[in-house]
Design a protein around this motif. Structure first.
Motif, PDB file in Angstrom:
ATOM      1  N   LEU A   1     -13.218  13.584  -8.163  1.00 43.40           N
ATOM      2  CA  LEU A   1     -12.304  12.438  -8.257  1.00 43.40           C
ATOM      3  C   LEU A   1     -11.778  12.062  -6.871  1.00 43.40           C
ATOM      4  O   LEU A   1     -11.706  10.883  -6.527  1.00 43.40           O
ATOM      5  CB  LEU A   1     -11.131  12.764  -9.186  1.00 43.40           C
ATOM      6  CG  LEU A   1     -11.414  12.738 -10.689  1.00 43.40           C
ATOM      7  CD1 LEU A   1     -10.216  13.243 -11.461  1.00 43.40           C
ATOM      8  CD2 LEU A   1     -11.754  11.330 -11.143  1.00 43.40           C
TER       9      LEU A   1
ATOM     10  N   ILE B   1     -10.155  15.104 -19.415  1.00 43.33           N
ATOM     11  CA  ILE B   1     -11.252  15.866 -18.827  1.00 43.33           C
ATOM     12  C   ILE B   1     -10.954  17.358 -18.921  1.00 43.33           C
ATOM     13  O   ILE B   1     -11.789  18.154 -19.346  1.00 43.33           O
ATOM     14  CB  ILE B   1     -11.472  15.458 -17.358  1.00 43.33           C
ATOM     15  CG1 ILE B   1     -11.922  14.004 -17.269  1.00 43.33           C
ATOM     16  CG2 ILE B   1     -12.484  16.362 -16.693  1.00 43.33           C
ATOM     17  CD1 ILE B   1     -12.021  13.477 -15.872  1.00 43.33           C
TER      18      ILE B   1
ATOM     19  N   GLY C   1     -14.531  10.304  -4.988  1.00 48.18           N
ATOM     20  CA  GLY C   1     -14.679   8.924  -5.436  1.00 48.18           C
ATOM     21  C   GLY C   1     -13.621   8.031  -4.829  1.00 48.18           C
ATOM     22  O   GLY C   1     -13.913   6.926  -4.355  1.00 48.18           O
ATOM     23  N   PHE C   2     -12.387   8.537  -4.799  1.00 49.67           N
ATOM     24  CA  PHE C   2     -11.281   7.756  -4.228  1.00 49.67           C
ATOM     25  C   PHE C   2     -11.543   7.471  -2.752  1.00 49.67           C
ATOM     26  O   PHE C   2     -11.419   6.330  -2.297  1.00 49.67           O
ATOM     27  CB  PHE C   2      -9.977   8.542  -4.402  1.00 49.67           C
ATOM     28  CG  PHE C   2      -8.770   7.817  -3.881  1.00 49.67           C
ATOM     29  CD1 PHE C   2      -8.053   6.970  -4.692  1.00 49.67           C
ATOM     30  CD2 PHE C   2      -8.358   7.992  -2.579  1.00 49.67           C
ATOM     31  CE1 PHE C   2      -6.947   6.302  -4.214  1.00 49.67           C
ATOM     32  CE2 PHE C   2      -7.254   7.330  -2.085  1.00 49.67           C
ATOM     33  CZ  PHE C   2      -6.542   6.485  -2.912  1.00 49.67           C
TER      34      PHE C   2
ATOM     35  N   LEU D   1      -5.462   1.626  -8.310  1.00 50.74           N
ATOM     36  CA  LEU D   1      -5.938   1.495  -9.687  1.00 50.74           C
ATOM     37  C   LEU D   1      -6.848   2.663 -10.049  1.00 50.74           C
ATOM     38  O   LEU D   1      -6.736   3.254 -11.130  1.00 50.74           O
ATOM     39  CB  LEU D   1      -6.681   0.173  -9.849  1.00 50.74           C
ATOM     40  CG  LEU D   1      -6.819  -0.203 -11.306  1.00 50.74           C
ATOM     41  CD1 LEU D   1      -5.951  -1.400 -11.610  1.00 50.74           C
ATOM     42  CD2 LEU D   1      -8.242  -0.495 -11.671  1.00 50.74           C
ATOM     43  N   LEU D   2      -7.722   3.029  -9.109  1.00 50.89           N
ATOM     44  CA  LEU D   2      -8.633   4.138  -9.386  1.00 50.89           C
ATOM     45  C   LEU D   2      -7.852   5.439  -9.576  1.00 50.89           C
ATOM     46  O   LEU D   2      -8.153   6.232 -10.468  1.00 50.89           O
ATOM     47  CB  LEU D   2      -9.648   4.289  -8.258  1.00 50.89           C
ATOM     48  CG  LEU D   2     -10.733   5.304  -8.558  1.00 50.89           C
ATOM     49  CD1 LEU D   2     -11.652   4.800  -9.641  1.00 50.89           C
ATOM     50  CD2 LEU D   2     -11.530   5.622  -7.328  1.00 50.89           C
TER      51      LEU D   2
ATOM     52  N   ILE E   1      -4.948   9.247 -15.703  1.00 52.58           N
ATOM     53  CA  ILE E   1      -4.938   9.123 -17.164  1.00 52.58           C
ATOM     54  C   ILE E   1      -6.026  10.017 -17.749  1.00 52.58           C
ATOM     55  O   ILE E   1      -5.853  10.663 -18.775  1.00 52.58           O
ATOM     56  CB  ILE E   1      -5.166   7.653 -17.604  1.00 52.58           C
ATOM     57  CG1 ILE E   1      -4.000   6.780 -17.167  1.00 52.58           C
ATOM     58  CG2 ILE E   1      -5.340   7.546 -19.111  1.00 52.58           C
ATOM     59  CD1 ILE E   1      -4.219   5.307 -17.407  1.00 52.58           C
ATOM     60  N   ASN E   2      -7.163  10.040 -17.053  1.00 54.22           N
ATOM     61  CA  ASN E   2      -8.304  10.784 -17.574  1.00 54.22           C
ATOM     62  C   ASN E   2      -8.229  12.278 -17.322  1.00 54.22           C
ATOM     63  O   ASN E   2      -8.904  13.045 -17.993  1.00 54.22           O
ATOM     64  CB  ASN E   2      -9.592  10.248 -16.961  1.00 54.22           C
ATOM     65  CG  ASN E   2     -10.166   9.146 -17.793  1.00 54.22           C
ATOM     66  OD1 ASN E   2     -10.829   9.392 -18.788  1.00 54.22           O
ATOM     67  ND2 ASN E   2      -9.859   7.923 -17.422  1.00 54.22           N
TER      68      ASN E   2
ATOM     69  N   PRO F   1     -15.842  13.742 -20.349  1.00 49.21           N
ATOM     70  CA  PRO F   1     -15.434  14.036 -21.728  1.00 49.21           C
ATOM     71  C   PRO F   1     -16.399  13.485 -22.772  1.00 49.21           C
ATOM     72  O   PRO F   1     -16.742  14.184 -23.735  1.00 49.21           O
ATOM     73  CB  PRO F   1     -14.074  13.352 -21.853  1.00 49.21           C
ATOM     74  CG  PRO F   1     -13.567  13.241 -20.486  1.00 49.21           C
ATOM     75  CD  PRO F   1     -14.755  13.085 -19.606  1.00 49.21           C
TER      76      PRO F   1
ATOM     77  N   VAL G   1      -6.343   5.389 -13.038  1.00 45.42           N
ATOM     78  CA  VAL G   1      -7.366   5.661 -14.059  1.00 45.42           C
ATOM     79  C   VAL G   1      -7.709   7.149 -14.046  1.00 45.42           C
ATOM     80  O   VAL G   1      -7.844   7.784 -15.093  1.00 45.42           O
ATOM     81  CB  VAL G   1      -8.628   4.806 -13.794  1.00 45.42           C
ATOM     82  CG1 VAL G   1      -9.761   5.224 -14.697  1.00 45.42           C
ATOM     83  CG2 VAL G   1      -8.316   3.342 -14.003  1.00 45.42           C
ATOM     84  N   GLY G   2      -7.816   7.714 -12.854  1.00 47.27           N
ATOM     85  CA  GLY G   2      -8.128   9.140 -12.738  1.00 47.27           C
ATOM     86  C   GLY G   2      -7.072  10.014 -13.365  1.00 47.27           C
ATOM     87  O   GLY G   2      -7.380  10.960 -14.077  1.00 47.27           O
TER      88      GLY G   2
ATOM     89  N   LEU H   1     -13.848  -3.082  -9.798  1.00 47.68           N
ATOM     90  CA  LEU H   1     -13.288  -2.683  -8.505  1.00 47.68           C
ATOM     91  C   LEU H   1     -14.253  -2.999  -7.372  1.00 47.68           C
ATOM     92  O   LEU H   1     -13.856  -3.338  -6.272  1.00 47.68           O
ATOM     93  CB  LEU H   1     -12.989  -1.188  -8.494  1.00 47.68           C
ATOM     94  CG  LEU H   1     -11.708  -0.729  -9.161  1.00 47.68           C
ATOM     95  CD1 LEU H   1     -11.626   0.783  -9.114  1.00 47.68           C
ATOM     96  CD2 LEU H   1     -10.505  -1.331  -8.461  1.00 47.68           C
TER      97      LEU H   1
ATOM     98  N   LEU I   1     -15.298  10.413 -14.837  1.00 43.76           N
ATOM     99  CA  LEU I   1     -14.605   9.934 -16.035  1.00 43.76           C
ATOM    100  C   LEU I   1     -15.495  10.003 -17.271  1.00 43.76           C
ATOM    101  O   LEU I   1     -15.017   9.968 -18.396  1.00 43.76           O
ATOM    102  CB  LEU I   1     -14.142   8.490 -15.822  1.00 43.76           C
ATOM    103  CG  LEU I   1     -13.375   8.213 -14.547  1.00 43.76           C
ATOM    104  CD1 LEU I   1     -12.984   6.749 -14.468  1.00 43.76           C
ATOM    105  CD2 LEU I   1     -12.120   9.062 -14.495  1.00 43.76           C
TER     106      LEU I   1
ATOM    107  N   ILE J   1     -20.489   7.466  -8.323  1.00 42.97           N
ATOM    108  CA  ILE J   1     -19.550   8.446  -7.767  1.00 42.97           C
ATOM    109  C   ILE J   1     -18.144   8.191  -8.300  1.00 42.97           C
ATOM    110  O   ILE J   1     -17.411   9.120  -8.628  1.00 42.97           O
ATOM    111  CB  ILE J   1     -19.563   8.376  -6.225  1.00 42.97           C
ATOM    112  CG1 ILE J   1     -20.923   8.780  -5.697  1.00 42.97           C
ATOM    113  CG2 ILE J   1     -18.491   9.285  -5.644  1.00 42.97           C
ATOM    114  CD1 ILE J   1     -21.033   8.672  -4.205  1.00 42.97           C
ATOM    115  N   LEU J   2     -17.791   6.920  -8.415  1.00 38.82           N
ATOM    116  CA  LEU J   2     -16.451   6.599  -8.908  1.00 38.82           C
ATOM    117  C   LEU J   2     -16.292   6.961 -10.376  1.00 38.82           C
ATOM    118  O   LEU J   2     -15.246   7.450 -10.804  1.00 38.82           O
ATOM    119  CB  LEU J   2     -16.186   5.093  -8.778  1.00 38.82           C
ATOM    120  CG  LEU J   2     -16.071   4.475  -7.411  1.00 38.82           C
ATOM    121  CD1 LEU J   2     -15.545   3.067  -7.541  1.00 38.82           C
ATOM    122  CD2 LEU J   2     -15.130   5.284  -6.568  1.00 38.82           C
TER     123      LEU J   2
END
Lengths: 246, 221
Positions: free
Chosen positions: A139, A174, A142-143, A162-163, A169-170, B171, A166-167, B150, B168, B163-164
């Motif tokens: 994560l 996960i 990715g950021f 925003l990313l 929240i997930n 799950p 989202v991360g 994005l 996610l 990658i982004l």
């Protein structure tokens, strides 16, 4: 009121001048905690009755894992502030935290694997906790990757924010799915070593090390944020004044 | 009304360019066919790894196609019209994701029993496969849309979207494959399906909104 707060405390200039005075104190406190933790942890704390001296890597491993997760939370909070109130300093804090967090996650993975080799007999096991730290590392990557491709500073901040949200929240989804996955695929072949409530002699150095890692994070964060501020405000009057007077 | 128009427009355009919807499908089938060649053609072995193969192939195929979700629209300027339109951007984006799912994911789901057959899955497992793909692929599209939005303004991003978004997807991958494992062990699937449905509803509730926000950010670059 919010506007006033924004002007007074979150202005880059004030942050810069405040941290100039704050930096040596944070650095000094870090040094004190770090050397206290290191010396007591490595030499004075008694050896573990099961793991012998091998457990001492805990004094690096646990704080770095702890800080790695805390930094992601910090990033998510500043991401929220960035998106909702558009505070520039929050965005700077977020993007400067990312690579520090990634390095701490990496450190946690490496020390964990060094610790795992003598204790579990393998450099890497697909244990739930290890896997979710690995995903945390992805994560972060990715950021950082997203931030590196967007050129416009303002949309870079907002896209990253925003990313990060989202991360975050997930992240619990996960985490729990990974726990569930591991318990489903294989029985507990490696039970987490039974941990008797940790002895105070071992605990105090650990607390000191956690504190030291946090202070280190703040220290590096301030340095990086100051760089970022100077880069972003390079054309303004106060930057050239500060640069001339040291 | 405008929403229905968007859905119809997207579906028609994609259906008329056959390769637009065929490419992800062919990619999906080819990736699945590579595994027996790479791992082992032995029937029991294949049955054991089939859930992972099919799910990873579906995931990759969706990542490939979701990349183009807003690309064409951004180039032609249609996206700016969407942003300016008086309708809620969240709903418009939701419609676009829905039509994307119809065009690019439904064919995957329809062909998956055939792939299950190739990989020696039993009827009950094939049934579980179709159900989980039906519930899981919307999640993959919805999460992928956030990443695509994005990156909409970034010129050449190549492999950045995976990658982004890949972390996610974990799950969905875990729950999808473990449903199939449960089916292989002849267990009831209700609990698994409920969790998959929960993931679908959860992402349905949040992802269109986040995608709309991401589009507003992405377009301004």
């Amino acid at each position: 009121m919010l506007h006033w707060f924004n002007q007074k405390f979150l202005s880059p200039k004030l942050f810069y001048t405040t941290t100039t005075r704050l930096l040596p104190w944070v650095g000094g406190a870090f040094a004190v905690c770090f050397f206290y933790g290191l010396i007591t942890g490595l030499f004075i704390a008694p050896a573990d009755y099961q793991q012998g001296d091998g457990f001492r890597i805990m004094y690096v491993h646990v704080p770095s894992a702890f800080v790695a997760m805390a930094i992601y939370m910090t990033m998510a909070c500043s991401a929220f502030v960035t998106l909702v109130w558009r505070v520039k300093m929050a965005a700077i804090c977020m993007s400067c935290s990312a690579s520090i967090g990634a390095w701490f996650t990496f450190l946690a993975l490496v020390t964990g694997s060094i610790w795992g080799k003598p204790m579990w007999g393998a450099w890497w096991v697909w244990d739930a906790r290890l896997t979710s730290v690995l995903i945390l590392f992805f994560l972060y990557i990715g950021f950082i990757a997203l931030q590196s491709v967007i050129t416009d500073p303002q949309s870079r901040d907002r896209a990253g924010a925003l990313l990060a949200i989202v991360g975050v929240i997930n992240l619990p989804i996960i985490h729990y799915s990974v726990i569930w996955w591991n318990t489903l695929h294989q029985g507990p072949t490696i039970s987490k070593f039974a941990s008797p409530s940790i002895a105070p002699d071992m605990l105090y150095p650990l607390m000191a090390m956690i504190l030291a890692f946090f202070l280190f994070y703040f220290w590096i964060l301030m340095l990086r944020m100051r760089n970022q501020i100077v880069l972003r405000e390079i054309k303004s009057q106060w930057v050239s004044e500060v640069m001339q007077h040291g | 009304m405008a929403l229905l128009t968007i859905i119809r427009h997207d579906i028609l355009i994609n259906l008329r360019q056959a390769f637009s919807w065929l490419t992800p499908l062919i990619f999906f089938v080819i990736v699945v066919c590579l595994f027996p060649l790479a791992v082992s053609p032995e029937a029991n072995m294949l049955r054991q790894i089939a859930p992972g193969i099919i799910w990873v192939a579906a995931l990759l195929s969706i990542l490939l196609s979701i990349n183009h979700l807003f690309r064409e629209e951004a180039l032609t300027g249609f996206l700016d019209l969407l942003l300016l339109s008086p309708y809620s951007l969240t709903l418009l984006v939701g419609c676009k994701i829905f039509s994307h799912w119809i065009v690019h994911c439904l064919p995957l789901i329809l062909i998956s029993p055939l792939l299950g057959f190739l990989l020696n899955l039993h009827p009950y497992e094939t049934y579980a496969l179709v159900i989980t793909l039906l519930l899981g692929t919307p999640v993959l599209c919805l999460l992928g849309a956030i990443g695509a939005a994005l990156l909409v303004g970034v010129r050449s991003h190549g492999l950045l979207l995976p990658i982004l978004i890949m972390p996610l997807y974990i799950p969905v991958l875990i729950f999808g494959t473990s449903t199939l494992m449960a089916a292989a062990a002849n267990q009831p699937l209700n609990g698994y399906i409920a969790i998959m449905a929960a993931l679908t509803l959860f992402s349905l509730a949040f992802a269109p909104f986040l995608t709309a926000a991401a589009l507003r950010i992405g377009v301004n670059q």
